[in-house]
Design an enzyme around this catalytic site. Structure first.
Site, PDB file in Angstrom:
ATOM      1  N   THR A 140       0.781  -1.239   0.000  1.00 25.20           N
ATOM      2  CA  THR A 140       0.000   0.000   0.000  1.00 25.20           C
ATOM      3  C   THR A 140       0.817   1.296   0.000  1.00 25.20           C
ATOM      4  O   THR A 140       1.858   1.379   0.628  1.00 25.20           O
ATOM      5  CB  THR A 140      -0.944   0.020   1.240  1.00 25.20           C
ATOM      6  N   ARG A 168     -11.050 -10.405  -3.185  1.00 23.08           N
ATOM      7  CA  ARG A 168     -10.732 -10.066  -1.788  1.00 23.08           C
ATOM      8  C   ARG A 168     -10.516  -8.554  -1.657  1.00 23.08           C
ATOM      9  O   ARG A 168      -9.869  -7.926  -2.479  1.00 23.08           O
ATOM     10  CB  ARG A 168      -9.484 -10.835  -1.368  1.00 23.08           C
ATOM     11  N   GLY A 170      -9.129  -5.636   1.071  1.00 21.83           N
ATOM     12  CA  GLY A 170      -8.463  -5.358   2.342  1.00 21.83           C
ATOM     13  C   GLY A 170      -8.987  -4.069   2.955  1.00 21.83           C
ATOM     14  O   GLY A 170     -10.101  -3.619   2.665  1.00 21.83           O
ATOM     15  N   ASP A 171      -8.172  -3.456   3.782  1.00 19.16           N
ATOM     16  CA  ASP A 171      -8.607  -2.247   4.508  1.00 19.16           C
ATOM     17  C   ASP A 171      -8.556  -0.964   3.684  1.00 19.16           C
ATOM     18  O   ASP A 171      -9.278  -0.002   3.964  1.00 19.16           O
ATOM     19  CB  ASP A 171      -7.695  -2.028   5.726  1.00 19.16           C
ATOM     20  N   THR A 190      -1.540   1.267   6.701  1.00 21.11           N
ATOM     21  CA  THR A 190      -0.885   0.287   5.833  1.00 21.11           C
ATOM     22  C   THR A 190      -0.568  -0.955   6.662  1.00 21.11           C
ATOM     23  O   THR A 190      -0.240  -0.848   7.848  1.00 21.11           O
ATOM     24  CB  THR A 190       0.395   0.870   5.195  1.00 21.11           C
ATOM     25  N   GLY A 191      -0.692  -2.123   6.048  1.00 20.37           N
ATOM     26  CA  GLY A 191      -0.412  -3.357   6.771  1.00 20.37           C
ATOM     27  C   GLY A 191      -1.374  -4.452   6.353  1.00 20.37           C
ATOM     28  O   GLY A 191      -1.974  -4.390   5.276  1.00 20.37           O
ATOM     29  N   GLY A 193      -4.450  -6.194   5.746  1.00 20.73           N
ATOM     30  CA  GLY A 193      -5.761  -5.595   5.582  1.00 20.73           C
ATOM     31  C   GLY A 193      -6.852  -6.184   6.453  1.00 20.73           C
ATOM     32  O   GLY A 193      -7.700  -5.451   6.983  1.00 20.73           O
TER      33      GLY A 193
HETATM   34  N1  GLY Z   1      -3.440  -3.085   3.419  1.00 19.22           N
HETATM   35  C1  GLY Z   1      -3.763  -3.448   2.119  1.00 19.22           C
HETATM   36  C2  GLY Z   1      -4.363  -4.758   1.986  1.00 19.22           C
HETATM   37  O1  GLY Z   1      -4.274  -5.589   2.891  1.00 19.22           O
HETATM   38  O2  GLY Z   1      -4.957  -5.011   0.972  1.00 19.22           O
END
Ligand code: GLY
Length: 257
Positions: A140, A168, A170-171, A190-191, A193
């Protein structure tokens, strides 16, 4: 009048090798602000530059999913109450430019085929996105900018995580989890998700800053919500225009003000 400022990150887990690309994106966004450009222009310019950097996990360097596809997520939130996001968009090198166009629509988020077809209506070209064959870090990119009018813009973009299934999410494109923009503070995460989504950290960090807590302490509070083996990082831009990054792993970030 507010003092302009910008802060950018290149992803939790990315090391010193990726610092120059983040510095360059920050300088590019900062130049826009100094020329009188808006926070939106500055944040978008910085994120586009990082999406075009094949070492970073966004746009061109997006991670490859379990079926070989490259599906990208991007989101923007502003402190004047707007939000736009795309998820799982394909054939799009700069998904942040599609998210930007959603900001002023009566919808908040478009996924997959619908997101790509919306981009077609804007003449945003369809391009094959090869994705990163040899990823050096996981996660990210993000930028937060404030201009002299006080507009704050948080913009984030990601290629997700290698090997995750198609579809899928993520966050990164999720409001409150991967990004948040309060009246005087912006936060981008960031990390991993799935872990970040469960904790909804960005809105909670913003609330802490908005109720008078120190911004660095609030970011460290956010980090401490996660087990230390869960890679996570944040950047934030605070009420005084202070840009700051905190992570429990390496994370290239830089700021200008
Ligand atoms: N932090 C981005 C993801 O996990 O997609």
């Amino acid at each position: 009048m507010f003092d302009p400022a910008i802060v950018c990150h290149g992803g939790a887990g990315h090391g010193a090798k990726d610092q120059p690309g983040v510095d360059e994106a920050t300088s590019f966004g900062w130049a826009k602000l100094k020329q009188g450009g808006s926070a939106l222009e500055a944040a978008i310019a910085a994120v586009v530059m990082m999406e075009n950097d094949p070492s970073l996990n966004a746009g061109t360097g997006g991670r490859i999913r379990s079926d070989g596809s490259v599906q990208l997520d991007a989101a923007i939130m502003t402190n004047d109450g707007r939000f736009g996001a795309v998820t799982c968009i394909e054939q799009t090198k700069n998904p942040i430019l599609v998210a930007e166009k959603i900001l002023d629509k009566k919808i908040n988020m478009l996924a997959g085929r619908g997101a790509r077809e919306f981009a077609d209506t804007l003449d945003i070209p369809r391009d094959e996105v090869e994705g990163s064959i040899n990823p050096s870090g996981n996660d990210t990119v993000g930028a937060i900018a404030r201009d002299s009018s006080g507009l704050i813009v948080v913009a984030s973009s990601t290629g997700g995580c290698t090997g995750r299934p198609p579809g899928r999410i993520g966050d990164t494109p999720l409001i409150g989890a991967g990004l948040w923009c309060g009246e005087f503070v912006g936060v981008s995460a960031t990390g991993i998700g799935e872990e970040i989504t469960l904790k909804m950290p960005c809105v909670r960090i913003s609330d802490r800053v908005s109720t008078g807590n120190d911004i660095a302490a609030s970011l460290n509070w956010g980090i401490n919500q996660f087990n230390s083996d869960i890679e996570v990082g944040f950047i934030a831009l605070g009420p005084q225009g202070e840009g700051i990054g905190v992570a429990n792993t390496k994370m290239p970030w830089s700021s200008e003000s």
